[in-house]
Design a protein around this motif. Structure first.
Motif, PDB file in Angstrom:
ATOM      1  N   THR A   9      -8.328   3.569  -4.779  1.00 60.43           N
ATOM      2  CA  THR A   9      -9.070   2.303  -4.753  1.00 60.43           C
ATOM      3  C   THR A   9      -8.109   1.113  -4.733  1.00 60.43           C
ATOM      4  N   VAL A  10      -7.090   1.173  -5.581  1.00 62.63           N
ATOM      5  CA  VAL A  10      -6.104   0.088  -5.626  1.00 62.63           C
ATOM      6  C   VAL A  10      -5.328   0.019  -4.312  1.00 62.63           C
ATOM      7  N   SER A  15       0.828  -1.207   0.000  1.00 64.89           N
ATOM      8  CA  SER A  15       0.000   0.000   0.000  1.00 64.89           C
ATOM      9  C   SER A  15       0.857   1.248   0.000  1.00 64.89           C
ATOM     10  N   GLY A  16       1.886   1.283   0.837  1.00 64.23           N
ATOM     11  CA  GLY A  16       2.784   2.433   0.868  1.00 64.23           C
ATOM     12  C   GLY A  16       3.594   2.572  -0.403  1.00 64.23           C
ATOM     13  N   LEU A  17       4.040   1.449  -0.974  1.00 68.90           N
ATOM     14  CA  LEU A  17       4.797   1.503  -2.231  1.00 68.90           C
ATOM     15  C   LEU A  17       3.939   2.067  -3.359  1.00 68.90           C
ATOM     16  N   PHE A  18       2.688   1.654  -3.403  1.00 73.35           N
ATOM     17  CA  PHE A  18       1.797   2.155  -4.447  1.00 73.35           C
ATOM     18  C   PHE A  18       1.545   3.652  -4.262  1.00 73.35           C
ATOM     19  N   SER A  19       1.394   4.077  -3.012  1.00 72.88           N
ATOM     20  CA  SER A  19       1.230   5.517  -2.757  1.00 72.88           C
ATOM     21  C   SER A  19       2.453   6.283  -3.230  1.00 72.88           C
ATOM     22  N   ALA A  20       3.652   5.744  -3.001  1.00 73.64           N
ATOM     23  CA  ALA A  20       4.873   6.413  -3.455  1.00 73.64           C
ATOM     24  C   ALA A  20       4.889   6.555  -4.970  1.00 73.64           C
ATOM     25  N   VAL A  21       4.498   5.484  -5.657  1.00 75.24           N
ATOM     26  CA  VAL A  21       4.476   5.532  -7.125  1.00 75.24           C
ATOM     27  C   VAL A  21       3.466   6.573  -7.607  1.00 75.24           C
ATOM     28  N   MET A  22       2.302   6.654  -6.962  1.00 75.46           N
ATOM     29  CA  MET A  22       1.288   7.608  -7.386  1.00 75.46           C
ATOM     30  C   MET A  22       1.717   9.050  -7.134  1.00 75.46           C
ATOM     31  N   ILE A  23       2.425   9.290  -6.049  1.00 72.73           N
ATOM     32  CA  ILE A  23       2.924  10.641  -5.806  1.00 72.73           C
ATOM     33  C   ILE A  23       3.975  11.008  -6.851  1.00 72.73           C
ATOM     34  N   GLY A  24       4.835  10.047  -7.189  1.00 78.89           N
ATOM     35  CA  GLY A  24       5.776  10.286  -8.278  1.00 78.89           C
ATOM     36  C   GLY A  24       5.072  10.519  -9.596  1.00 78.89           C
ATOM     37  N   LEU A  47      -6.496  27.508 -23.004  1.00 79.29           N
ATOM     38  CA  LEU A  47      -5.412  27.162 -22.083  1.00 79.29           C
ATOM     39  C   LEU A  47      -5.971  26.771 -20.719  1.00 79.29           C
ATOM     40  N   PHE A  48      -7.015  27.438 -20.282  1.00 77.07           N
ATOM     41  CA  PHE A  48      -7.645  27.046 -19.023  1.00 77.07           C
ATOM     42  C   PHE A  48      -8.367  25.710 -19.170  1.00 77.07           C
ATOM     43  N   LEU A  49      -8.872  25.428 -20.370  1.00 74.12           N
ATOM     44  CA  LEU A  49      -9.447  24.104 -20.610  1.00 74.12           C
ATOM     45  C   LEU A  49      -8.361  23.035 -20.507  1.00 74.12           C
ATOM     46  N   ALA A  50      -7.161  23.340 -20.998  1.00 75.66           N
ATOM     47  CA  ALA A  50      -6.045  22.408 -20.839  1.00 75.66           C
ATOM     48  C   ALA A  50      -5.715  22.192 -19.373  1.00 75.66           C
ATOM     49  N   ALA A  51      -5.761  23.279 -18.574  1.00 74.24           N
ATOM     50  CA  ALA A  51      -5.518  23.136 -17.137  1.00 74.24           C
ATOM     51  C   ALA A  51      -6.603  22.296 -16.479  1.00 74.24           C
ATOM     52  N   LEU A  52      -7.842  22.491 -16.915  1.00 77.30           N
ATOM     53  CA  LEU A  52      -8.936  21.689 -16.359  1.00 77.30           C
ATOM     54  C   LEU A  52      -8.775  20.222 -16.753  1.00 77.30           C
ATOM     55  N   ALA A  53      -8.346  19.962 -17.987  1.00 79.65           N
ATOM     56  CA  ALA A  53      -8.105  18.578 -18.410  1.00 79.65           C
ATOM     57  C   ALA A  53      -7.011  17.938 -17.566  1.00 79.65           C
ATOM     58  N   LEU A  54      -5.957  18.694 -17.256  1.00 81.43           N
ATOM     59  CA  LEU A  54      -4.886  18.185 -16.393  1.00 81.43           C
ATOM     60  C   LEU A  54      -5.415  17.905 -14.993  1.00 81.43           C
ATOM     61  N   PHE A  55      -6.267  18.797 -14.496  1.00 80.52           N
ATOM     62  CA  PHE A  55      -6.868  18.629 -13.167  1.00 80.52           C
ATOM     63  C   PHE A  55      -7.724  17.357 -13.132  1.00 80.52           C
ATOM     64  N   VAL A  56      -8.563  17.181 -14.152  1.00 78.15           N
ATOM     65  CA  VAL A  56      -9.457  16.016 -14.194  1.00 78.15           C
ATOM     66  C   VAL A  56      -8.645  14.733 -14.344  1.00 78.15           C
ATOM     67  N   MET A  57      -7.599  14.770 -15.199  1.00 70.98           N
ATOM     68  CA  MET A  57      -6.744  13.590 -15.371  1.00 70.98           C
ATOM     69  C   MET A  57      -6.139  13.161 -14.040  1.00 70.98           C
ATOM     70  N   THR A  58      -5.580  14.119 -13.337  1.00 68.79           N
ATOM     71  CA  THR A  58      -4.935  13.807 -12.055  1.00 68.79           C
ATOM     72  C   THR A  58      -5.958  13.296 -11.050  1.00 68.79           C
ATOM     73  N   PHE A  59      -7.138  13.903 -11.022  1.00 66.24           N
ATOM     74  CA  PHE A  59      -8.176  13.477 -10.082  1.00 66.24           C
ATOM     75  C   PHE A  59      -8.614  12.035 -10.356  1.00 66.24           C
ATOM     76  N   LEU A  60      -8.820  11.712 -11.643  1.00 71.76           N
ATOM     77  CA  LEU A  60      -9.255  10.356 -11.982  1.00 71.76           C
ATOM     78  C   LEU A  60      -8.178   9.327 -11.636  1.00 71.76           C
ATOM     79  N   VAL A  61      -6.931   9.661 -11.954  1.00 73.83           N
ATOM     80  CA  VAL A  61      -5.845   8.728 -11.638  1.00 73.83           C
ATOM     81  C   VAL A  61      -5.720   8.535 -10.139  1.00 73.83           C
ATOM     82  N   ASN A  62      -5.832   9.612  -9.374  1.00 76.42           N
ATOM     83  CA  ASN A  62      -5.730   9.495  -7.920  1.00 76.42           C
ATOM     84  C   ASN A  62      -6.893   8.704  -7.340  1.00 76.42           C
ATOM     85  N   THR A  63      -8.082   8.873  -7.936  1.00 76.21           N
ATOM     86  CA  THR A  63      -9.234   8.104  -7.456  1.00 76.21           C
ATOM     87  C   THR A  63      -9.010   6.614  -7.679  1.00 76.21           C
TER      88      THR A  63
END
Length: 876
Positions: A864-865, A782-791, A844-860
Motif C-alpha cells: 500500500t505504501v 517506490s523501488g527503494l521501499f521495495s528493497a527495504v521490505m525485501i530486506g 511450533l506450527f502455530l509459531a510458523a503460522l504467526a510468522l506467516f501472518v506477520m510477514t503477510f500483514l507487513v507486506n500488505t
C-alpha cells in the motif's frame, strides 16, 4: 455482396502489412500459458502452506469432548474406600478400603477380580499415595509406618502360553486372567496387566502412638516420609537402605526429626498433611482453613515459617486439599464450591518470612454451586478433576485457568455427593464414585494447555512472582509445567528485525545512492558485483563467525565498539571537509580516489574509537562498563549520552541545513573556494563540539536533575546487563546478510530514473548531491521501499544467525546487550525433538503460522505504501 473490410490502422495511421508466423503465435501462446501456470502455481503453493499450517493448528483450539462410557455398581467393593486408581488402558482399577484390603475390579462390569491383604490383620490409620511413581505410605495404630510402590505391570504373553478358551478373544476385548486383565490388542497380541504391590519393612516413628496423617514424596536420594501422630507430633524422615554384605539383608534407616505442634484450646485435630515434592516444605491444614507451612530443609530442625488462611470466611470451611503434579502447588476446595490453587513465590522485595518465600493465591478456578467433596490431579499434566456435593464433576486446566468440561453423575442430579475421583494415566478417562455406584467417562482433551489467553496473555506459572509471558516448552523433569506464551518469540523476531534493519538499511541505502549518483561507472560495476557476491554467504557461516569470533572479541572491547558509532561518522565527515580544502585542480585530478579517502577516514575513525574507548570508559562508566550496565556502579550520564547523541546530531543537521546554512551561503558570496572550505570545516568542528556538549549537558540533567531533584537511569531499558551473544552482534552480522539485497535492488531503482531528469537538475544549477536527494530519490522511492521490505522479509525469516549469535533465550526486553529467541529459530531448534501431534508440535506450527501472518500483514502494508510512492513519483 458486402465490400471487403478496410484494413485496420494503428494510431500512427499506417496499416500492418506483415503477418505473424504461426510458429511465433504458438510460442507466444505457450509462453503465456506457462507464465500463467507459474504464477497460479506460486499462489497455490503459498495458499497450500497456509492451509496446512491452519490444519495443524486448529486442533489446539477444539473444544474438549467428554462422554459417559458406562455406570457400574461396585457395592460392596468400595465401601469406605480411601483411594481409587485406573490402569493405562481403562480395563481395570483398584481401591484401598478402610479395612486395609486392596480390591481389584473390572471397569466394564464392576465385578471384583482379586483381593490383596498386604497388612494382615492390621488396619491402616492413615494412607498416602503420590501422584506419580506409585509411591505409597501407610500409618498404623502402633506408631509404625510402611512405604512401598504400587503400580500396574504389563506383560505380553506368547500365544502358545494362553489357554485355548482365551485365544478366541476378539481384538479389543479383555477378561480376567491370573489376578489381572488379559486383553487381545488390535495387533493380535495378548497383553496381561496385573497390580504389583511392593512394601518395605515397617518402621516405628512413635511407639504405641497411632499415626493420624501421613504423606510421602520421592527425592533423588530416596523417599521422604512425613507424619502426624495422635500426640500432635510432626515427624519427617528420609528413608535410606543399608545392605549387609555378608547376609544380604536390607534394613531401612530413618534420618530426620520431630516437632511438637501447638495445641491451642478448642482447636480440633489437623485434617490434612502435605509434603512438597522436594521434601523442603510441609503444609498442615485444618478444616477451618488455617494452614501452617513448615521449613523442612533441615529435617532435624523443622520450624513454622508461615501461616495461611485458605478460607477467610468464617461461615465456610475447607473440604478438600491435594497437590498438583510435582507437589509444589496446593489445591484447596471449600464448602462454598471454590477451587483455588496456591504456591510459593519469592517476591523481589522479600516476603517477611525466614526463608524469603510466601504462599499466594495464584489461580481461582470457576466455582461450582455445591461443596467441593473430592479433588484429583492428573499424573502427567496440569489437569484437575473436582467433585461436588450435587453429584457433578468438573475438569480444569490449572495453568490456563480454564474449565474443560462438566459432567453429572447419572441418577444423582442435585443429590448424592461424589466421594472419590480418578484420572487415567493418559488423561483419557475419568472415574467417579458416588454412593454405591461408579461412572466412567471418556475424555478427549488432547491439548488442554492451549487457549488464546494462555498463548497471548500473561499467565501465572508455578513459582513465578507474577503473571508473565514465558516460552519454555520442555524440561528435564516429568512434573514440568509447559509454558507456551508466543509473545516472547514474536517480540524476539521484532527485536532482531529492528536492530538488523537499524544497522543494515542506512548503510545499504546510502551505499546505493553513492554508487548510483557519485561513483564512476567502471568502479560501480566492480563494487556492485562484489556486494552481490556477499549475498551468497551462507547464514550458518555468518552465524558461526558471529558466535565464535565476533561476539568474544566485542566482549573485550565494548567501550571501543560503542565509540565506533560516533567516531567513524565524525571522521568520514571530517575527511569530506578536509577534501574540500584541496585546490580545484587537485580535486578534479584525484576525484577517482574519493572512495579511497572515505575508506581511510573510516579506518582512522575506528583507530580513534580504540584510542578514546578506555578514556570514555573511565570517565563515563566508572572504569568498568559491564559493571555499569549491571547497575553496580556509576550514574546514568554515560548511558544517556550514547542514547541522545544520534538524535542530537540529527537535530543539529536539520538546524544547520534549514536555518544556518542559508545565512552562511549569503556571506560566502565572493569568497574563494578554499576560504569557503575552511569556513565549512570550522562550522563542522564547532557544530560537532556543540552537539557533544549539548548531549552531555542534557544527559547530566536527566541523570541527576537540577540540584539533584531527580535521577533517571537509562539502565533497565535499551541498556542493561551485558551478555556475550546479544542484539548488537545480531544486528551487526545480520545487517551484512540483508545489505546485499537492499543495496542491489535500491541501486537498480536509482539507476532506472531517466537521465534527462538528472541533466535538467544539473543544468538548473543543482549539485549532484542536491540532484540525488531532491530528484532521483523521490522518483525511485517506490523501488527503494521495495528493497527495504525485501530486506525486512529476510531479517524476519533469518534462523541460523539468530540461533547462533543471540543466545536463543526467549526474553522480552529491548536491551541491546541481551539475547532473544525468534519464531524461526525456535522452530528450527525444537521441531526435530517435538513428538508428532503433541501440543508442543502443534504450538511450533502455530509459531510458523504467526510468522506467516506477520510477514503477510507487513507486506500488505508495504505494498500500500509503495503504491503511494509510485503515485507521488508520477506526480513529480
Amino acid at each position: 455482396m458486402q465490400p471487403p473490410a478496410a484494413p485496420q490502422r494503428s494510431f500512427t495511421g499506417r496499416s500492418r502489412r506483415r503477418k505473424t508466423l504461426p510458429s511465433v503465435k504458438v510460442w507466444n501462446r505457450t509462453a503465456g500459458v506457462l507464465i500463467t501456470m507459474g504464477g497460479v502455481g506460486i499462489i497455490a503453493a503459498v495458499l497450500l502452506v497456509c492451509f496446512f499450517l491452519v490444519a495443524v493448528v486448529v486442533p489446539l483450539f477444539q473444544a474438549p469432548a467428554i462422554e459417559t462410557l458406562r455406570t457400574v455398581n461396585l457395592t460392596p467393593k468400595v465401601e469406605g474406600a480411601r483411594n481409587i486408581a485406573l490402569n493405562e488402558y481403562t480395563t481395570m482399577g483398584w481401591t484401598l478400603g478402610d479395612d486395609g484390603v486392596i480390591r481389584i475390579f473390572r471397569l466394564d462390569t464392576g465385578s471384583e477380580i482379586h483381593q490383596m491383604h498386604p497388612f494382615g490383620d492390621r488396619r491402616p490409620t492413615a494412607a498416602a499415595l503420590a501422584i506419580r511413581d506409585g509411591i505409597v505410605a501407610f500409618g498404623f495404630a502402633d506408631g509404625s509406618v510402611q512405604h512401598g510402590t504400587v503400580d500396574f505391570s504389563t506383560r505380553f504373553l506368547e500365544p502358545e502360553t494362553v489357554p485355548e478358551t482365551v485365544r478366541g478373544l476378539e481384538a479389543g476385548t479383555a477378561l480376567p486372567f491370573e489376578s489381572g486383565m488379559l486383553e487381545r490388542t488390535p495387533e493380535n497380541q495378548y497383553r496381561l496387566q496385573t497390580l504389583l504391590l511392593d512394601l518395605k519393612e515397617p518402621v516405628v516413628l512413635e511407639d504405641g502412638v497411632p499415626i493420624r496423617l501421613i504423606d510421602v514424596s520421592m527425592k533423588s536420594s530416596g523417599p521422604v516420609l512425613a507424619a502426624i501422630t495422635q500426640s500432635r507430633t510432626f515427624h519427617i524422615d528420609e528413608v535410606s537402605t543399608r545392605k549387609n554384605i555378608l547376609t544380604g539383608k536390607v534394613t531401612l534407616e530413618l534420618s530426620g526429626g520431630r516437632m511438637k505442634l501447638d495445641d491451642p484450646a478448642g482447636e480440633p485435630e489437623p485434617s490434612w498433611l502435605v509434603i512438597t515434592g522436594l521434601g523442603d516444605n510441609a503444609f498442615i491444614a485444618w478444616e477451618s482453613g488455617r494452614v501452617i507451612r513448615l521449613d523442612t530443609r533441615n529435617p532435624e530442625q523443622s520450624f513454622v515459617v508461615e501461616e495461611i488462611d485458605l478460607v477467610p470466611e468464617p461461615e465456610h470451611r475447607l473440604s478438600a486439599l491435594t497437590t498438583l503434579i510435582g507437589k509444589t502447588s496446593l489445591v484447596s476446595g471449600d464448602s462454598a464450591g471454590r477451587v483455588r490453587v496456591w504456591f510459593r513465590i519469592k517476591p523481589e522485595g522479600g516476603a517477611g518470612t525466614a526463608d524469603g518465600a510466601k504462599t499466594v493465591l495464584a489461580h481461582e478456578l470457576p466455582g461450582g454451586a455445591a461443596e467441593v467433596t473430592a479433588l484429583k490431579a492428573s499424573a502427567r499434566t496440569r489437569i484437575l478433576a473436582a467433585g461436588y456435593g450435587d453429584g457433578r464433576a468438573r475438569l480444569f486446566h490449572v495453568t490456563s485457568n480454564r474449565l474443560l468440561g462438566e459432567v453429572a453423575f447419572p441418577g444423582t442430579p442435585g443429590g448424592g455427593s461424589l466421594q472419590l475421583l480418578a484420572l487415567s494415566p493418559k488423561d483419557d478417562a475419568l472415574a467417579a464414585i458416588a454412593g454405591p455406584a461408579s461412572t466412567l467417562w471418556t475424555l478427549g482433551i488432547p491439548h488442554p494447555e492451549s487457549s488464546p489467553a494462555a498463548i497471548f496473555l500473561p499467565v501465572w506459572y508455578e513459582g513465578y512472582d507474577r503473571p508473565q509471558h514465558v516460552w519454555q516448552s520442555s524440561s528435564g523433569t516429568d512434573d514440568f509445567e509447559p509454558k507456551y506464551g508466543l509473545l516472547p518469540l514474536i517480540f524476539g523476531t521484532i527485536k532482531a528485525t529492528f536492530y538488523s534493519m537499524l544497522f543494515g538499511v542506512p548503510l545499504a541505502l546510502l551505499a546505493a545512492v553513492y554508487a548510483s549518483e557519485l561513483m564512476s561507472i567502471n568502479l560501480r560495476g566492480r563494487v556492485k558485483t562484489t556486494i552481490e557476491m556477499m549475498a551468497s554467504l551462507p547464514s550458518v557461516v555468518l552465524g558461526f563467525l558471529a558466535a565464535i569470533i565476533v561476539a568474544p572479541f566485542v566482549e573485550t572491547v565494548v567501550p571501543q565498539v560503542l565509540c565506533v558509532f560516533a567516531t567513524v561518522p565524525f571522521s568520514v565527515l571530517l575527511g569530506g571537509y578536509l577534501w574540500q580544502l584541496l585546490p580545484p585542480q587537485s580535486l578534479r585530478r584525484w576525484d577517482r580516489l574519493r572512495w579511497a579517502g572515505i575508506a581511510v577516514a573510516a579506518a582512522l575513525g575506528v583507530a580513534l574509537a580504540f584510542a578514546v574507548g578506555p578514556l570514555v570508559e573511565n570517565l563515563l562508566f566508572a572504569g568498568d562498563i559491564k559493571a555499569w550496565l549491571s547497575g553496580r556502579s556509576g550514574s546514568g550520564t554515560g548511558g544517556w549520552l550514547f542514547l541522545l547523541l544520534p538524535s542530537t546530531s540529527l537535530l543539529a543537521a536539520v538546524l544547520l541545513t534549514r536555518h544556518i546554512n542559508p545565512i552562511l551561503w549569503r556571506r560566502y558570496a565572493g569568497w574563494s573556494a578554499t576560504r569557503v572550505a575552511a569556513a565549512e570545516l570550522a562550522k563542522y568542528l564547532v557544530a560537532a563540539a556543540a552537539v557533544l556538549a549539548a548531549s552531555l549537558g542534557v544527559s547530566y540533567l536527566l541523570a541527576h536533575g537540577p540540584f539533584g531533584l531527580w535521577s533517571l537511569d537509562p539502565r533497565g531499558g535499551f541498556l542493561d546487563t551485558y551478555v556475550q551473544r546479544n542484539s548488537l552482534i545480531v544486528g551487526f552480522i545480520m545487517g551484512f546478510a540483508i545489505i546485499p539485497i537492499i543495496f542491489t535492488i535500491s541501486e537498480d531503482a536509482l539507476s532506472a530514473v531517466p537521465d534527462h531528469l538528472r541533466s535538467a537538475s544539473l543544468a538548473a544549477g543543482a549539485t549532484p548531491w542536491q540532484t540525488a536527494v531532491r530528484i532521483v530519490i523521490p522518483t525511485a522511492a517506490s523501488g527503494l521501499f521495495s528493497a527495504v521490505m525485501i530486506g525486512f522479509g529476510r531479517a524476519v525469516g533469518e534462523t541460523m544467525i539468530v540461533l547462533m549469535a543471540a543466545g536463543n533465550t526467549p526474553l522480552m526486553d529491548w536491551n541491546i546487550f541481551n539475547g532473544f529467541r525468534t519464531l524461526s529459530a525456535n522452530i528450527a531448534v525444537e521441531l526435530p525433538e517435538a513428538v508428532k501431534d503433541s501440543t508442543h508440535f502443534r504450538m511450533l506450527f502455530l509459531a510458523a503460522l504467526a510468522l506467516f501472518v506477520m510477514t503477510f500483514l507487513v507486506n500488505t502494508v508495504a505494498e500500500t505504501v509503495r503504491q503511494r510512492f509510485r503515485r507521488k513519483a508520477f506526480e513529480l
